[in-house]
Each structure stands twice: as C-alpha cells, then as structure tokens.
Design a protein around this motif. Structure first.
Motif, mmCIF file in Angstrom:
data_model
loop_
_atom_site.group_PDB
_atom_site.id
_atom_site.type_symbol
_atom_site.label_atom_id
_atom_site.label_comp_id
_atom_site.label_asym_id
_atom_site.label_seq_id
_atom_site.Cartn_x
_atom_site.Cartn_y
_atom_site.Cartn_z
ATOM 1 N N HIS A 75 90.477 38.049 15.110
ATOM 2 C CA HIS A 75 91.566 38.731 14.441
ATOM 3 C C HIS A 75 92.580 39.159 15.492
ATOM 4 C CE1 HIS A 75 88.740 41.871 15.663
ATOM 5 N NE2 HIS A 75 89.793 42.662 15.785
ATOM 6 N N ALA A 76 93.723 39.586 15.008
ATOM 7 C CA ALA A 76 94.795 39.994 15.923
ATOM 8 C C ALA A 76 94.433 41.313 16.604
ATOM 9 C CB ALA A 76 96.106 40.130 15.150
ATOM 10 N N GLU A 77 94.757 41.394 17.875
ATOM 11 C CA GLU A 77 94.513 42.593 18.656
ATOM 12 C C GLU A 77 95.794 42.986 19.386
ATOM 13 O OE1 GLU A 77 91.194 42.327 21.245
ATOM 14 O OE2 GLU A 77 89.891 41.366 19.774
ATOM 15 N N ARG A 78 95.914 44.259 19.667
ATOM 16 C CA ARG A 78 97.063 44.724 20.434
ATOM 17 C C ARG A 78 96.941 44.262 21.876
ATOM 18 N NH1 ARG A 78 97.034 50.956 19.952
ATOM 19 N NH2 ARG A 78 94.903 50.483 20.626
ATOM 20 N N ILE A 79 98.081 44.043 22.501
ATOM 21 C CA ILE A 79 98.069 43.612 23.896
ATOM 22 C C ILE A 79 97.395 44.654 24.782
ATOM 23 C CG2 ILE A 79 99.566 43.146 25.884
ATOM 24 C CD1 ILE A 79 101.459 41.694 24.081
ATOM 25 N N THR A 80 97.549 45.924 24.463
ATOM 26 C CA THR A 80 96.921 46.966 25.265
ATOM 27 C C THR A 80 95.406 46.890 25.248
ATOM 28 O OG1 THR A 80 96.857 49.355 25.662
ATOM 29 C CG2 THR A 80 96.840 48.634 23.359
ATOM 30 N N ASP A 81 94.812 46.210 24.210
ATOM 31 C CA ASP A 81 93.365 46.092 24.115
ATOM 32 C C ASP A 81 92.822 44.887 24.865
ATOM 33 O OD1 ASP A 81 93.204 48.351 22.459
ATOM 34 O OD2 ASP A 81 93.610 47.146 20.671
ATOM 35 N N ILE A 82 93.679 43.928 25.221
ATOM 36 C CA ILE A 82 93.197 42.724 25.886
ATOM 37 C C ILE A 82 93.790 42.552 27.280
ATOM 38 C CG2 ILE A 82 92.811 41.532 23.697
ATOM 39 C CD1 ILE A 82 95.398 40.033 24.118
ATOM 40 N N ALA A 83 94.710 43.415 27.677
ATOM 41 C CA ALA A 83 95.332 43.292 29.001
ATOM 42 C C ALA A 83 95.714 44.666 29.517
ATOM 43 C CB ALA A 83 96.569 42.389 28.929
ATOM 44 N N ARG A 116 103.599 42.835 35.606
ATOM 45 C CA ARG A 116 102.528 41.859 35.436
ATOM 46 C C ARG A 116 101.421 42.431 34.565
ATOM 47 N NH1 ARG A 116 105.000 40.550 40.078
ATOM 48 N NH2 ARG A 116 105.114 38.321 40.618
ATOM 49 N N LEU A 117 101.053 41.663 33.535
ATOM 50 C CA LEU A 117 99.942 42.031 32.664
ATOM 51 C C LEU A 117 98.742 41.169 33.024
ATOM 52 C CD1 LEU A 117 101.793 42.200 29.217
ATOM 53 C CD2 LEU A 117 101.332 44.076 30.800
ATOM 54 N N ASN A 118 97.608 41.801 33.280
ATOM 55 C CA ASN A 118 96.386 41.088 33.643
ATOM 56 C C ASN A 118 95.407 41.120 32.473
ATOM 57 O OD1 ASN A 118 97.341 40.621 36.244
ATOM 58 N ND2 ASN A 118 96.508 42.552 37.016
ATOM 59 N N LEU A 119 94.981 39.945 32.015
ATOM 60 C CA LEU A 119 94.028 39.860 30.910
ATOM 61 C C LEU A 119 92.647 40.300 31.373
ATOM 62 C CD1 LEU A 119 94.971 36.402 29.299
ATOM 63 C CD2 LEU A 119 95.617 38.688 28.521
ATOM 64 N N TYR A 120 91.947 41.026 30.505
ATOM 65 C CA TYR A 120 90.575 41.409 30.829
ATOM 66 C C TYR A 120 89.676 40.180 30.887
ATOM 67 C CZ TYR A 120 92.059 46.194 29.807
ATOM 68 O OH TYR A 120 92.699 47.397 29.820
ATOM 69 N N ASN A 121 89.885 39.222 29.986
ATOM 70 C CA ASN A 121 89.125 37.974 29.958
ATOM 71 C C ASN A 121 90.100 36.812 30.134
ATOM 72 O OD1 ASN A 121 86.518 39.187 29.324
ATOM 73 N ND2 ASN A 121 87.372 39.571 27.298
ATOM 74 N N PRO A 122 90.255 36.308 31.342
ATOM 75 C CA PRO A 122 91.235 35.243 31.582
ATOM 76 C C PRO A 122 90.982 34.017 30.715
ATOM 77 C CG PRO A 122 90.454 36.159 33.665
ATOM 78 C CD PRO A 122 89.588 36.744 32.590
ATOM 79 N N ASP A 123 92.050 33.496 30.126
ATOM 80 C CA ASP A 123 91.949 32.313 29.274
ATOM 81 C C ASP A 123 93.349 31.710 29.147
ATOM 82 O OD1 ASP A 123 90.101 30.919 27.029
ATOM 83 O OD2 ASP A 123 92.141 31.141 26.250
ATOM 84 N N GLN A 169 101.830 33.142 33.988
ATOM 85 C CA GLN A 169 101.784 32.639 35.361
ATOM 86 C C GLN A 169 100.496 31.872 35.642
ATOM 87 O OE1 GLN A 169 101.585 35.605 38.564
ATOM 88 N NE2 GLN A 169 103.307 34.554 39.529
ATOM 89 N N ASP A 170 99.382 32.360 35.086
ATOM 90 C CA ASP A 170 98.084 31.703 35.224
ATOM 91 C C ASP A 170 97.207 32.219 34.086
ATOM 92 O OD1 ASP A 170 96.868 34.233 36.120
ATOM 93 O OD2 ASP A 170 97.870 33.846 38.017
ATOM 94 N N PRO A 171 95.937 31.793 33.992
ATOM 95 C CA PRO A 171 95.097 32.237 32.862
ATOM 96 C C PRO A 171 94.883 33.741 32.783
ATOM 97 C CG PRO A 171 94.085 30.381 33.990
ATOM 98 C CD PRO A 171 95.237 30.806 34.825
ATOM 99 N N ALA A 172 95.195 34.468 33.853
ATOM 100 C CA ALA A 172 94.935 35.905 33.854
ATOM 101 C C ALA A 172 96.195 36.757 33.895
ATOM 102 C CB ALA A 172 94.049 36.277 35.041
ATOM 103 N N THR A 173 97.345 36.185 34.243
ATOM 104 C CA THR A 173 98.540 36.987 34.500
ATOM 105 C C THR A 173 99.717 36.519 33.666
ATOM 106 O OG1 THR A 173 97.802 37.302 36.776
ATOM 107 C CG2 THR A 173 100.086 37.850 36.286
ATOM 108 N N PRO A 177 93.647 36.508 20.057
ATOM 109 C CA PRO A 177 93.065 35.873 21.247
ATOM 110 C C PRO A 177 92.400 34.549 20.896
ATOM 111 C CG PRO A 177 92.358 38.165 21.025
ATOM 112 C CD PRO A 177 92.981 37.772 19.722
ATOM 113 N N ALA A 178 92.266 33.697 21.890
ATOM 114 C CA ALA A 178 91.559 32.434 21.705
ATOM 115 C C ALA A 178 90.068 32.697 21.519
ATOM 116 C CB ALA A 178 91.789 31.530 22.907
ATOM 117 N N GLU A 179 89.382 31.753 20.865
ATOM 118 C CA GLU A 179 87.947 31.885 20.692
ATOM 119 C C GLU A 179 87.250 31.876 22.044
ATOM 120 O OE1 GLU A 179 85.994 30.339 16.674
ATOM 121 O OE2 GLU A 179 86.895 28.741 17.852
ATOM 122 N N ALA A 180 86.227 32.695 22.160
ATOM 123 C CA ALA A 180 85.487 32.774 23.419
ATOM 124 C C ALA A 180 84.734 31.478 23.670
ATOM 125 C CB ALA A 180 84.503 33.944 23.370
#
Length: 368
Positions: A19-27, A190-197, A220-224, A250-253
């Motif tokens: 489901h949709a998540e806020r950016i603050t919850d994933i980065a 720069r926003l860094n993802l908790y789970n790079p994808d 910039q890359d899978p994490a940034t 988010p993409a499926e794990a």
C-alpha cells in the motif's frame, strides 16, 4: 511444528499488503541521523546488592578516585577491606537524536559490568557520555528504574523475573554539545531509503516531481534521491515537510526466506515462489532407555551386590509422506503442504534448504 505455529507466521505476512506509504516512513533526510553515546560511571545506594569489591577491582578503584575528588584520601586496600556492597560499576549508553540542542533531556540505559545482583533503588552519579570522537556530548545522573525482580533465600533458593542488573533513567541525561548538521548543501537535499531498491527510488522521484514540479527530484542510486530545495534555510523545513507527506507505493520486497536455526523460527514473505518439485518427508525417532539391574550373589558365595547397566535402543520411522509442488506455488500452498505432513521447525528448515539446493525455491535463503 504445529499447524497453529505455521498459520500464525502466514497470517502475519499475508496481512502486510502493498500500500502507499509516506516518504517520511520509507526514507530519511541525509544528515538527520542519531549518534550513539557511552560512558562509565558508578551507581550507589544499592540495598547490599552491588559489586563485591574483593572480586571487582575496578569498582574499588573508581570509588577511590571519586572520593579523592571530594578531598577524601583513602587507599584502595581499605575500600576492599570494608566490603562495600552498595555501589556498582556501570556502563551508561544513550542515543543522541538528530538536531538535539544543549539543555534537552534524553533517556539513558544503565547496565552493570561487575557482579552486582541488582541495581534496584540505585542512583547513578554524574557520568559524562562520550561520542565516537571522544568528545562529551551529554551528562547523565539520576535514579535508576528497574523492571526486573530477583530474590534469594537463606537456603540458596532464588527467583528472578526479567533482568534486574540493567535499567533506564527517563530524561536522565542533559545534552551538553550539539552535533553539527545541515539539511541542504548547495540547494540540494538527499533522501536516503531505509531499504534501497531501484524501483522504489524511481517511484519516490516520480512522486516528488508530480507534486513539486518536473525536475525537482532525481534518483541518484537505489538508496539516494536528490531533491532541489530552496536556497533560503528558513523555507527548507516547510519544503521538506511537504515532501515527506507525499504518498508512494514501495516496490515489492525481494523473495526471502529467513531461517533462525537456533530458535527454529522460519519467516517466508509473500513473494516466494516454488517450481514443480516433489518432497518426501519422514521422521526418524531414536529412543534410548536405561534400566539398571541389581545382581545379587548367592548365599555364602563371598560376592558383592552390584548394579548392572542395561540399555535399550529403539529406532522408529514415522511419516514418510510425499507431497508435490505444482508450478508457481505461492506462500499459502507452501504452508498448507507443510501443515499437512506436520513438519517440525527442524524439518521445515531441512525441506527449505533441500528445495533451494534443487533450484526449486526461488528466493534468498538466509540462515541466521
């Protein structure tokens, strides 16, 4: 493994729908990170449950050094002879939140490093907390709150609930030094993802561009994800608040099977697939029983009564079930098949490892 155990694991995983998540919850914003602090101190006021000074020499040395700071000169030998049991050497740890300012309180954790039985009722004396660079960033002091209980009788019987030689002091430290940090550099955040994808990073950039305007964000890359921000620092906070509230799916794990060989816990996420395969499951039980026999010599034979060991070993094989996985088997079918044969945690781990070796398990098998 019981059917109930497997059903619980499946229910926990199946309930997590995409489901949709806020950016603050994933980065998180680069630079907005916490820092670990640690310090060494003394806890006093214990009810005869502190360190035994004859066995913990560094507690004796710490007490001696502390008393000397107050103008009391006393030898370590005298402190050892007095058998102080109301003090304990402790390590104090804390987490310095991002953007914490001098004067703000933070929680600390106090843990015994000697042989203290309990820190209940203890008072932590002023302890400086150091960062990785060796600088002091906070000062801790206060009454220790313990959640555990332990008791011991005169006969040696004892009871313990949770851990009583470790506790917390809410708001027990005061920040003395702020960690420098900036939200933006050259108008870029720069926003860094908790789970790079890769897919999630692209979706975050597209969602920001759709909300804030084309060209605002670039993955910039899978994490940034690099985001253009206002040059005025006063507008940066409100700008980032708007970005963090944007919803992204988010993409499926990646397909993963996590196996804890120590506890027998197995977690399978919803993206795991199994190719057509046949699995035979059997259970071998080895039972060893000892039945000592008493050998009694005859009358006037001069022999002695002896105990003769007698062992019985039985080997039985139960089950021997075989089940087959069809093409594109999902998580529900995997758990259902394993439930049918009544596999234990150890059996389930062996089945999953065999499927992985056979190339039928399309997932990362991670054993911890």
């Amino acid at each position: 493994m019981s059917r109930r155990w497997l059903t619980v694991v499946l229910g926990c995983i199946a309930s997590v729908a995409v489901h949709a998540e806020r950016i603050t919850d994933i980065a998180q914003v680069a630079g907005a990170r916490s820092n670990q602090l640690v310090g060494y101190g003394l806890a006093v006021g214990l009810d005869n449950s502190g360190d035994q000074t004859t066995q913990v020499p560094f507690t004796t040395q710490s007490i001696t050094n502390m008393l000397q700071q107050f103008g009391i000169n006393i030898s370590s030998t005298l402190v050892t002879r007095t058998q102080l049991r109301n003090a304990a050497a402790v390590m104090v740890t804390a987490e310095l939140p991002p953007f914490a300012k001098p004067g703000q309180p933070i929680d600390v954790t106090v843990s015994s490093i000697g042989n203290a039985r309990s820190l209940r009722g203890g008072e932590l004396l002023m302890t400086p907390l150091h960062g990785a660079d060796g600088e002091v960033y906070a000062m801790a002091q206060g009454s220790i709150a313990i959640g555990g209980i332990n008791g011991q009788g005169a006969s040696g019987s004892s009871v313990q609930v949770n851990v009583s030689n470790s506790g917390r002091i809410p708001a027990g430290a005061t920040v003395e030094r702020a960690v420098p940090g900036t939200l933006s550099s050259g108008g870029l955040v720069r926003l860094n993802l908790y789970n790079p994808d890769f897919q999630t990073a692209a979706r975050v950039a597209n969602a920001i561009n759709a909300q804030m305007g084309r060209g605002t964000a670039v993955a910039q890359d899978p994490a940034t994800i690099v985001v253009r921000a206002p040059l005025d620092p006063g507008q940066t906070v409100s700008y980032l608040a708007s970005i963090e509230s944007i919803n992204v799916t988010p993409a499926e794990a990646p397909a993963k099977v996590i196996v804890n060989s120590r506890t027998g816990t197995v977690v399978i996420n919803s993206t795991v697939q199994v190719s057509p395969a046949a699995v035979s499951h059997g259970s071998i039980t080895v039972t060893i029983s000892e039945n000592p026999q008493v050998s009694q010599p005859g009358a006037f034979s001069g022999g002695r009564t002896q105990v003769v060991p007698q062992s019985t070993v039985d080997v039985s094989e139960n089950g021997g079930h075989m089940f087959r996985f069809g093409p594109s088997v999902d998580l529900n079918q995997i758990v259902h098949a394993i439930n049918q044969v009544g596999a234990s945690p150890t059996d389930l781990i062996s089945i999953l490892q065999a499927l992985k070796e056979a190339g039928a398990l399309h997932a990362q098998l991670i054993v911890i």
